[in-house]
Write an enzyme that holds these catalytic residues in place. Structure first.
Site, short mmCIF file in Angstrom:
data_model
loop_
_atom_site.label_atom_id
_atom_site.label_comp_id
_atom_site.label_asym_id
_atom_site.label_seq_id
_atom_site.Cartn_x
_atom_site.Cartn_y
_atom_site.Cartn_z
N ASP A 1 -5.52 21.98 9.07
CA ASP A 1 -5.83 20.94 8.10
C ASP A 1 -6.54 21.45 6.85
OD1 ASP A 1 -5.94 18.23 7.22
OD2 ASP A 1 -6.07 17.61 9.32
N TYR B 1 0.15 10.41 3.92
CA TYR B 1 -0.31 10.69 5.29
C TYR B 1 0.73 11.61 5.92
CZ TYR B 1 -1.88 5.95 4.03
OH TYR B 1 -2.34 4.85 3.36
N ARG B 2 0.27 12.71 6.49
CA ARG B 2 1.21 13.67 7.08
C ARG B 2 1.95 13.04 8.26
NH1 ARG B 2 -3.72 16.29 9.69
NH2 ARG B 2 -3.54 15.63 11.86
N GLU C 1 -0.86 1.20 -5.33
CA GLU C 1 -0.86 2.54 -5.92
C GLU C 1 0.28 2.72 -6.93
OE1 GLU C 1 -1.68 1.95 -2.77
OE2 GLU C 1 -3.53 3.04 -2.39
N TRP D 1 -2.35 7.99 10.26
CA TRP D 1 -3.17 7.03 9.53
C TRP D 1 -4.61 7.17 10.00
CZ3 TRP D 1 1.05 2.89 10.54
CH2 TRP D 1 1.86 2.77 9.41
N ASN E 1 0.85 -1.19 0.00
CA ASN E 1 0.00 0.00 0.00
C ASN E 1 0.88 1.24 0.00
OD1 ASN E 1 -2.84 1.02 0.20
ND2 ASN E 1 -1.85 2.21 1.81
C1 LIG Z 1 -1.84 16.65 0.83
C2 LIG Z 1 -2.59 15.48 1.38
C3 LIG Z 1 -2.43 15.13 2.70
C4 LIG Z 1 -3.10 14.05 3.24
N1 LIG Z 1 -2.92 13.72 4.55
C5 LIG Z 1 -3.53 12.63 5.05
C6 LIG Z 1 -3.28 12.23 6.40
O1 LIG Z 1 -2.54 12.87 7.12
N2 LIG Z 1 -3.89 11.09 6.85
C7 LIG Z 1 -4.72 10.34 6.05
O2 LIG Z 1 -5.21 9.32 6.51
N3 LIG Z 1 -4.99 10.73 4.78
C8 LIG Z 1 -4.40 11.83 4.27
N4 LIG Z 1 -4.64 12.21 2.98
C9 LIG Z 1 -5.58 11.42 2.16
C10 LIG Z 1 -4.96 10.12 1.71
O3 LIG Z 1 -3.73 10.33 1.08
C11 LIG Z 1 -5.90 9.38 0.76
O4 LIG Z 1 -7.08 9.10 1.46
C12 LIG Z 1 -5.30 8.09 0.22
O5 LIG Z 1 -6.26 7.45 -0.59
C13 LIG Z 1 -4.87 7.18 1.32
O6 LIG Z 1 -4.34 6.00 0.77
P1 LIG Z 1 -4.92 4.60 1.21
O7 LIG Z 1 -6.34 4.55 0.73
O8 LIG Z 1 -4.03 3.63 0.50
O9 LIG Z 1 -4.80 4.54 2.68
C14 LIG Z 1 -3.98 13.29 2.43
C15 LIG Z 1 -4.14 13.66 1.09
C16 LIG Z 1 -3.46 14.73 0.56
C17 LIG Z 1 -3.66 15.08 -0.88
MN LIG Z 2 -4.43 2.00 -0.80
#
Ligand SMILES: Cc1cc2nc3c(=O)[nH]c(=O)nc-3n(C[C@H](O)[C@H](O)[C@H](O)COP(=O)(O)O)c2cc1C
Ligand SMILES: [Mn+2]
Length: 501
Positions: free
Chosen positions: A282, A176-177, A233, A190, A172
């Site tokens: 945020d 995530y910040r 991804e 997460w 995966n």
């Molecule tokens: C700039 C930016 C920051 C993000 N920060 C977070 C975060 O801190 N935590 C989180 O869970 N998702 C965050 N997201 C959203 C996730 O990247 C997005 O939901 C992604 O699909 C997560 O991947 P996953 O589905 O494989 O977990 C962020 C998206 C962007 C564009």
């Molecule tokens: Mn994913």
């Protein structure tokens, strides 16, 4: 503008610079707040990407606003409109058994494009030109931004966080910040609904994590894409780029990392160890509150020589991330329509932070159809977190918010056409009484029929094409001036204009 997407961050920076889309800022700039204010003004003005070559206290350049306009987003994907990216996916999704030789050849080409999307292991690893381990690992080397005054520490904001599902072994990658806690530790944000969190929940004693920073723009985007859990991804990135993502084994953890990344952070999460993360200014426009999240312990930092550190500033919408969201909206339309073919188009307004509001247009065919669409949206991938769903008829342009508002006001009997229900809500939504769970609103702004309890629906006022063409032809004779005659053309407004509101 049909050219191959850039293959790494340096090619991307060079392309941006050639196209007049990047400005180097050589003045000393503090990554603590000052950079945010500069970036915020630049993003809001539709300005260029900024490469801060002299960030205070750090030994690497800081790249911000690489995604901040529609043009740059299109350049990233090598297209002239984001819908072209969606078309590529649609072609594959809708593959039918080919008829005749020409179609078979085309079919094979499509299949090859899928086969070529798989990430590829390579030997050459620019991302490991510099390898720092043990005591040398030091996040203070990087110009990590503290974005807003209420943030307690700097946050890494544009990472591609790589994990493997402890049970299935599938990779995966997510964005995530990561809040910096000390030179060798960060938090890992997460959110509860995300795939990264699922890998964390399934972990044994230790979960290896690698974080790639400074990628080609398509791979960086792909980390933010809401793919189903079992889909890698990096495969999406390979498919969208038309070139596989090149991977090399990490130095200190059992994961593969993008070979051409600028920077890679390697490390692990220890079972049960939580730290206080946040608050963080945020993308909702509010500070998300401090909460417990896992700690990420770095075992290595590897880099290219002269590595560039990438960042993004989120805040009150619209900010730079609005464009990552718009890309997802466009790219995932074919997938949405594969599940719900009667959906014509949809729009997730940036002002709704992408999870608060979805506008859907539908080819309505039977009583209650709009309600079916609402429930379908509430059951579909990450769209399931949508707080409100507005359904309009197929002829309404979902991107024209004024027209949508008109339909909502004109076509809704609140007693009859609103659906109030409840379900899971975005982790960041502060409005519901409980975290993660609360009320949902569906608004049926379509024309209703007698079977839905409506009186005979009145006819909409529309001028005939004949008269419109006549007036188009004669416009200059009237002596009214240029601009207004163009009004008869497409009503669709550019996304740029929509985001400015
Ligand atoms: C700039 C930016 C920051 C993000 N920060 C977070 C975060 O801190 N935590 C989180 O869970 N998702 C965050 N997201 C959203 C996730 O990247 C997005 O939901 C992604 O699909 C997560 O991947 P996953 O589905 O494989 O977990 C962020 C998206 C962007 C564009
Ligand atoms: Mn994913």
């Amino acid at each position: 503008m049909a050219m191959a997407p850039p293959s790494d961050l340096r090619e991307w920076v060079a392309l941006l610079e050639r196209e007049g889309e990047l400005v180097r800022v050589d003045a000393e700039v503090d990554p603590d707040l000052e950079a945010t204010e500069i970036v915020d003004r630049t993003v809001k003005a539709g300005g260029p990407a900024l490469l801060f070559t002299n960030p205070k206290g750090a030994s690497h350049s800081l790249l911000v606003n690489q995604f901040g306009t529609e043009r740059r987003m299109c350049m990233a994907f090598g297209v002239s409109h984001l819908d072209e990216v969606a078309q590529k996916l649609q072609d594959v999704i809708e593959m039918q058994p080919p008829q005749g030789l020409a179609e078979k050849v085309r079919g094979l080409r499509k299949l090859k494009s899928i086969a070529d999307s798989m990430p590829k292991e390579v030997r050459n690893a620019p991302c490991q030109e510099v390898v720092l381990t043990g005591e040398e690992v030091d996040l203070d080397l990087l110009p990590i931004q503290r974005c807003w005054p209420g943030d307690p520490a700097p946050f890494i904001t544009l990472p591609a966080v790589i994990t493997r599902d402890p049970r299935s072994g599938t990779r995966n990658v997510g964005m995530y910040r990561m809040q910096v806690l000390d030179q060798r530790t960060t938090a890992m944000h997460w959110q509860i609904h995300k795939d990264g969190a699922a890998d964390w929940r399934g972990m044994g004693e230790r979960l290896d994590v690698a974080v790639a920073l400074g990628l080609d723009p398509v791979t960086a985007y792909s980390a933010s894409a809401p793919l189903p859990k079992h889909i890698d991804e990096f495969m999406l990135a390979g498919f969208l780029r038309g070139e596989p993502v090149e991977l090399v084994p990490a130095k200190t953890v059992d994961l593969a990392v993008p070979a051409r990344a600028e920077i890679v952070l390697e490390g692990y999460i220890a079972r049960g160890e939580l730290v206080t993360e946040g608050p963080f200014g945020d993308h909702t426009g509010y500070y998300s509150p401090a909460e417990p999240f896992p700690a990420f312990h770095l075992t290595a930092i590897t880099m290219r020589r002269g590595a560039i550190y990438p960042s993004i500033v989120v805040g009150k919408p619209p900010a730079e991330d609005a464009w990552l969201g718009k890309a997802t909206e466009r790219i995932f339309l074919p997938a949405v329509r594969m599940s719900v073919p009667e959906i014509v188009d949809y729009d997730l307004p940036a002002a709704g932070a992408f999870h608060n509001c979805v506008i859907v247009s539908v080819r309505k065919a039977y009583p209650g159809h709009a309600r079916k669409i609402m429930h379908a949206v509430w059951g579909l991938g990450m769209l399931s977190l949508s707080k409100s769903v507005v359904v309009v008829d197929e002829w309404v342009d979902v991107h024209d918010y004024e027209d949508v508002f008109f339909r909502v006001c004109a076509n809704v009997d609140p007693k009859r056409d609103l659906v109030l229900t409840e379900g899971p809500l975005d982790h960041l939504d502060h409005a519901p009484t409980l975290p993660f769970y609360g009320g949902k609103l569906g608004i049926d702004a379509t024309h209703k029929g007698p079977a839905e309890g409506a009186r005979p629906w009145p006819e909409e006022i529309v001028m005939t094409d004949e008269v419109k063409e006549l007036v188009d032809r004669r416009w200059s004779e009237y002596g009214i001036g240029e601009g207004d005659s163009a009004r008869n053309g497409s009503r669709r407004r550019p996304l740029r204009q929509l985001l400015r509101r």
